[in-house]
Design an enzyme around this catalytic site. Structure first.
Site, mmCIF file in Angstrom:
data_model
loop_
_atom_site.group_PDB
_atom_site.id
_atom_site.type_symbol
_atom_site.label_atom_id
_atom_site.label_comp_id
_atom_site.label_asym_id
_atom_site.label_seq_id
_atom_site.Cartn_x
_atom_site.Cartn_y
_atom_site.Cartn_z
ATOM 1 N N GLY A 176 -1.037 -1.493 -2.054
ATOM 2 C CA GLY A 176 0.213 -0.546 -2.155
ATOM 3 C C GLY A 176 1.345 -1.747 -2.276
ATOM 4 O O GLY A 176 2.239 -1.886 -1.294
ATOM 5 N N ILE B 103 -0.533 2.348 -6.893
ATOM 6 C CA ILE B 103 -0.854 3.514 -7.511
ATOM 7 C C ILE B 103 -0.045 4.036 -8.407
ATOM 8 O O ILE B 103 -0.240 4.827 -9.362
ATOM 9 C CB ILE B 103 -1.056 4.811 -6.422
ATOM 10 C CG1 ILE B 103 -2.153 5.923 -7.047
ATOM 11 C CG2 ILE B 103 0.098 5.247 -5.637
ATOM 12 C CD1 ILE B 103 -2.499 6.854 -6.062
ATOM 13 N N THR C 51 -6.514 2.988 -4.347
ATOM 14 C CA THR C 51 -7.838 2.203 -3.160
ATOM 15 C C THR C 51 -8.339 3.234 -2.473
ATOM 16 O O THR C 51 -9.424 3.001 -1.741
ATOM 17 C CB THR C 51 -7.152 1.233 -2.510
ATOM 18 O OG1 THR C 51 -5.814 1.778 -1.766
ATOM 19 C CG2 THR C 51 -6.476 0.282 -3.550
ATOM 20 N N ASP D 268 3.385 4.576 2.593
ATOM 21 C CA ASP D 268 4.019 6.077 2.587
ATOM 22 C C ASP D 268 3.364 6.603 4.012
ATOM 23 O O ASP D 268 2.281 6.755 4.295
ATOM 24 C CB ASP D 268 3.178 6.671 1.450
ATOM 25 C CG ASP D 268 3.892 8.168 1.205
ATOM 26 O OD1 ASP D 268 4.550 8.728 2.175
ATOM 27 O OD2 ASP D 268 3.703 8.847 0.047
#
Lengths: 525, 287
Positions: free
Chosen positions: B104, B128, B163, B185
């Protein structure tokens, strides 16, 4: 029209005569069939008694409000059986039902009588003096179950990718403990939003946060813990498709046998984890599939066969994570079509569907002579049983393996391997020669189709395929005489179900395929 | 919920030369992605089929071209090299293997800061969100082109990946020494604990790709998430928490606090930063 038998298995109840019982699930109904005389010994659920538990609330209240979930059509509809297996000691039968996400454990007596060990409060069962426990409803739909070699624990994989262990027979607890009274539950912690004005910044988020903070009696809603013992062992962030337990004796001298859990998922993975109690250790992966993996089968010691959305089966040295060979299925599927087994059709959708391969079943059928042992393969929506000698599934085997097929009068749904057991184990070995297969076929859909109804539905749902002794003949052949023994089961009234529900129950494998164009793999030879 | 930004932004992105730094405003993207969705990801079917040479061209072994060597030759070469190059399975043909993963990585603040600190360590950012990944890739390209003489920024790269699903497709067992999980997140919704980047079951996957002794770095401004991450790593037998003194002394912690884009934002807004480090333990002996 009778519902096909979507799951079947053979059980040899302790104290039985050794001929075995067939357990067959048709929609929500499980029947046990005496394989000696073909009589239906018992069925579950009992037709006359409709226990109150069957309609109990299936989903535990969970999470913040707002998520609309599909309610199982009507409370009257009984949940369909999606998995059926027996414990290794053949004392218990474990079934998973789909709509209510429950695990149900049955005791099977020598005559084949099934009793669900899960209706504590059902008076009609209590008087028989059986040990009784509740059906155990999981948070997500179970999709694979296995029993540990010691018959103490059920290992269960769910649709959300998690694997749990549950005791096969939960400890007999006081009924008051089983149904915790809500009023006495510890006062819930006052809800404090996890977000603060330091962590959210956009206008809308701030507004939402403000609204949350204003709401005084908002409680942090936590998922109600299950009312039974269960332990989360491992998990995939994917849909779990199959689960196997394996034991290997390492090569090192004096090494103890090692237990493993093998799991497969929709994202092409096969994971090898240590078995209980070290399931948090991942030993390796078997990577190489480029479409979902739907079935795993250990054919001998260290050889694993995997199948799914690829038109080949993977043969793995799973301890090392090495792909030993790929067994092509496409050629034989083309041959099946050319032999006219699947009628040619102008229906484009049907033709497309028949171009893809979705492995829906893998079974290792062991014979007295290891070189005769076979791997049995079911492809979704294909009216044929594929089989190949296991001895040829090694990298050293120079020739093309003899993958062959036996035509069936309906799409293959499930296989139960029937080995009559004699009282002594010495005789058991010789009886391996009399292995026969009981095969469940789809009586409602057209051959080669998972959606098209048959023009002439039949009631023939179970067939018996003994091993042909004549080496000139194909290995397995439908035997009229032994199939006639299954007549009672074939003609038994099944639940009336619409075609769509049947297709959803029997043909779920192809739906695992990812949409949006299949990327083709580059071959590595 | 479209992944793609409006086309005008995309056009503007291309209106620059290779060595010009990309402008972040053209690469903004919603800060959430559904980790359960299929997206349209590309990922290797196994670490062995990963093409690392394209990501880290400066670390490709000189004497060979990746295409015309059989695995057997590669194996021989690896045996000859005897530790000089990368001996990790899955990094054949490379002089080094990726040792650090920034999961991330967002706009890559940590990557760029770490690049100069440890120029001989290969660091891979995984993100992502498509546009954000593109931004980092463009920035790396520009920085490499600007620093051709010094050879800076050759040790970092960024790919788009989920991932939570595909970590073992990229990294072989025991290959990573550091994993960064910076300002993930928080997934505030209580119903979706499995959507978080840390969960008991994912810890097993992090342990699998890490070598014993390797460290997972976590930082967040959400206290609940911090407690959640600490809870899961602490509970996992494969990890032990790194002591506070050691955490404070770790130079990566300072970089993580100060150099990440999110870290700077939290600083601006006067938020708190919660840091926790976890060391990968040795696997227990078989029972």
């Amino acid at each position: 029209m009778q519902h096909p038998y979507q799951c079947i298995c053979v059980c040899h109840p302790v104290g039985g005569d050794g001929s075995g019982m067939l357990l067959a699930a048709s929609g929500p109904k499980i029947s046990s069939v005496n394989l000696q005389n073909g009589s239906i010994v018992s069925s579950w659920p009992d037709e006359e008694s409709s226990p109150a538990h069957e309609t109990r609330e299936t989903s535990t209240p969970e999470g913040p409000p707002g998520k609309k979930r599909k309610i199982a059509q009507s409370t009257e509809t009984k949940p369909n059986v999606i998995q059926l297996t027996t414990s290794h000691d053949h004392k218990h039968v474990i079934a998973a039902t789909g709509e209510d996400k429950c695990i149900r454990v049955f005791a099977i007596d020598p005559t084949g009588q099934l009793t669900q060990l899960s209706e504590r409060y059902n008076e009609s069962l209590l008087y028989r003096g059986l040990e009784l426990t509740m059906p155990r409803c999981m948070p997500k739909r179970p999709c694979a179950i296995a029993v540990t070699p010691d018959n103490q624990t059920v290992i269960l994989g769910d649709k959300h990718g998690d694997v749990y262990s549950l005791p096969l027979l939960p400890e007999d607890k006081d009924p008051s403990q089983l149904v915790p009274e809500r009023a006495e539950a510890a006062p819930r912690k006052a809800f404090v939003p996890a977000a603060t004005n330091l962590t959210v910044h956009t206008g809308r988020n701030l507004k939402a946060l403000e609204a949350q903070q204003k709401q005084k009696d908002l409680h942090a809603k936590t998922k109600e813990p299950p009312k039974f013992e269960s332990t989360l062992l491992l998990g995939h962030v994917s849909m779990l498709t199959d689960l196997l337990l394996a034991t290997v004796v390492p090569d090192e001298p004096n090494a103890k046998p090692r237990n493993y859990i093998l799991t497969s998922d929709r994202d092409e993975h096969i994971r090898v984890s240590r078995g209980l109690p070290q399931t948090h250790v991942i030993e390796g992966y078997c990577l190489g599939h480029t479409e979902f993996v739907s079935k795993l089968c250990i054919v001998n010691d260290r050889l694993l066969v995997s199948g799914g959305g690829n038109d080949w089966l993977g043969v793995w040295d799973w301890v090392r994570g090495e792909l030993e060979m790929k067994l092509d299925l496409k050629d034989l599927l083309v041959a099946v079509r050319q032999d006219g087994l699947i009628p040619r059709t102008s229906d484009a959708s049907l033709r497309d569907a028949s171009d893809t391969v979705a492995v829906s079943g893998l079974w290792a059928c062991h014979m007295a002579h290891p070189h005769e042992s076979q791997l049995l393969i079911a492809l979704e929506g294909v009216p044929a049983l594929f089989h190949v000698p296991i001895s040829q599934l090694v990298a050293q085997y120079q020739c093309r393996p003899d993958l062959e097929y036996t035509a069936l009068p309906g799409n293959l749904l499930d296989i139960a391997i029937h080995t009559p057991v004699s009282a002594t184990s010495a005789e058991h070995l010789s009886s391996l020669n009399e292995v026969s297969l009981i095969v469940s076929v789809d009586n409602m859909h057209a051959l080669g189709s998972t959606s098209q109804p048959r023009s002439e539905p039949t009631s023939q749902r179970l067939l018996s395929l003994p091993l042909c002794k004549d080496p000139e003949v194909k290995r397995w052949g439908i035997d009229e005489r032994s199939t006639a023994l299954l007549e009672a089961a074939n003609s038994a009234e099944g639940p009336e179900r619409g075609g769509k529900g049947v297709a959803a129950l029997c043909y779920g494998v192809e739906t695992l395929r990812k949409r949006g164009g299949g990327k083709e793999e580059e071959e590595e030879g | 919920m479209s992944d793609a930004p409006p086309p005008n932004k995309r056009q503007k992105r291309t209106e620059k030369s290779d060595s010009e730094l990309p402008k972040k405003k053209f690469y903004r993207q919603r800060a959430h992605a559904n980790p359960f969705s299929d997206h349209s990801l590309t990922y290797p079917k196994s670490p062995k089929s990963m093409d690392w040479g394209t990501l880290f061209p400066a670390f490709v072994r000189k004497e060979q071209t990746a295409s015309d060597t059989s695995t057997e030759e590669q194996e021989n070469r690896r045996a000859q090299d005897n530790g000089a190059g990368s001996d990790v399975d899955g990094f054949a043909g490379m002089t080094k293997h990726v040792e650090v993963a920034d999961i991330g990585c967002g706009y890559g603040g940590l990557l760029f800061a770490l690049s100069a600190k440890t120029p001989e360590t290969l660091i891979l950012g995984l993100e992502i969100r498509t546009s954000v990944t593109e931004f980092v890739q463009e920035k790396i390209k520009a920085l490499r082109s600007q620093n051709q003489g010094s050879g800076l920024y050759q040790n970092i790269s960024c790919i788009r990946a989920n991932t939570m699903k595909f970590l073992p497709n990229f990294f072989p067992a025991r290959s990573l020494s550091k994993i960064f999980l910076c300002f993930p997140d928080p997934h505030f919704k209580a119903r979706k604990p499995k959507a978080r980047i840390v969960s008991g079951t994912l810890c097993s996957e992090y342990a699998y790709v890490m070598r014993p002794g390797g460290v997972v770095y976590t930082i967040t401004d959400v206290q609940d998430l911090h407690e959640w991450m600490v809870g899961h790593f602490a509970e996992h037998p494969g990890f032990e928490r790194v002591s506070e003194e050691e955490t404070e002394a770790d130079e990566c912690v300072a970089i993580m606090k100060g150099e990440t884009e999110e870290g700077k934002k939290v600083e601006r807004n006067g938020g708190k930063k919660f840091v926790a480090l976890f060391r990968r333990a040795e696997d227990p002996p078989w029972p």
